[in-house]
Design an enzyme around this catalytic site. Structure first.
Site, short mmCIF file in Angstrom:
data_model
loop_
_atom_site.label_atom_id
_atom_site.label_comp_id
_atom_site.label_asym_id
_atom_site.label_seq_id
_atom_site.Cartn_x
_atom_site.Cartn_y
_atom_site.Cartn_z
N HIS A 12 21.57 20.46 2.32
CA HIS A 12 20.87 19.40 1.40
C HIS A 12 19.81 19.96 0.59
O HIS A 12 19.24 21.21 1.11
CB HIS A 12 20.36 18.05 2.29
CG HIS A 12 19.32 18.42 3.25
ND1 HIS A 12 18.25 17.60 3.29
CD2 HIS A 12 19.06 19.69 4.07
CE1 HIS A 12 17.34 18.22 4.34
NE2 HIS A 12 17.74 19.41 4.62
N SER A 111 11.90 11.46 6.06
CA SER A 111 11.45 12.80 5.70
C SER A 111 11.25 12.80 4.20
O SER A 111 10.33 13.77 3.89
CB SER A 111 12.65 13.83 5.93
OG SER A 111 13.19 13.57 7.38
N HIS A 114 16.41 12.93 -0.59
CA HIS A 114 17.50 14.31 -0.46
C HIS A 114 18.68 14.07 -1.58
O HIS A 114 19.00 12.74 -1.80
CB HIS A 114 18.20 14.23 0.75
CG HIS A 114 17.40 14.07 2.08
ND1 HIS A 114 17.11 14.87 2.95
CD2 HIS A 114 16.76 12.81 2.43
CE1 HIS A 114 16.37 14.44 3.99
NE2 HIS A 114 15.97 13.29 3.62
#
Length: 120
Positions: A12, A111, A114
Site C-alpha cells: 500500500h 491512519s 491509502h
C-alpha cells in the site's frame, strides 16, 4: 482458526493528514507536513500517484518507497500476508475485494488515506 488460504498479501501507499491517528512518519518525524495536510489534499496527491501507476508512468513499489508515510515504504509498500481481523476494517475489506494485481481506489482509515495493491 484461519487457514493460510484465507490470507491475502498486499502493498500500500499511505498518505497521512491532519485527521490521522498518528501525525508523524519516517518522512515527517515532527509531523510538520502531516499536520498541515488536509484529507482533501492527501486524496488529491494519492489520486495523482495512482494515475501515474495505472498509466504505467511509475511503478507501485517505487512510488511507495518514496511517497508512503508507512514504514512499509522501505519494502516498496509490502505489508506481507495477513488474515481477517489483522488490519483496520476498511483496509481489510478493500484488500479482500481486489483481485491479485488490482489497485484499489482511495481507502480511508484512522491512519490516513491509502491505495492498496493486492499481491497475493
Amino acid at each position: 482458526m484461519s487457514s493460510s488460504s484465507d490470507k491475502v498479501r498486499a502493498s500500500h501507499i499511505l498518505i497521512k493528514h491532519k485527521g490521522s491517528r498518528r501525525k508523524a512518519s519516517w518522512k515527517d518525524p515532527d509531523g510538520h507536513v502531516i499536520t498541515s495536510t488536509t484529507r482533501e489534499s492527501a486524496v488529491a496527491q494519492l489520486k495523482a500517484l495512482r494515475d501515474d501507476i495505472v498509466s504505467g508512468k511509475a511503478k507501485f513499489n517505487d512510488i511507495a518507497a518514496r511517497q508512503s508515510d508507512c514504514s512499509s515504504a522501505k519494502r516498496g509498500g509490502d505489508l506481507g500476508s495477513f488474515g481477517k481481523g489483522q488490519m483496520q476494517k476498511p483496509f481489510e475489506e478493500a484488500t479482500y475485494a481486489l483481485k491479485v494485481g488490482e489497485i484499489s481506489d482511495i481507502v480511508d482509515t484512522d491512519s490516513g488515506v491509502h491505495i492498496i495493491m493486492r499481491t497475493g
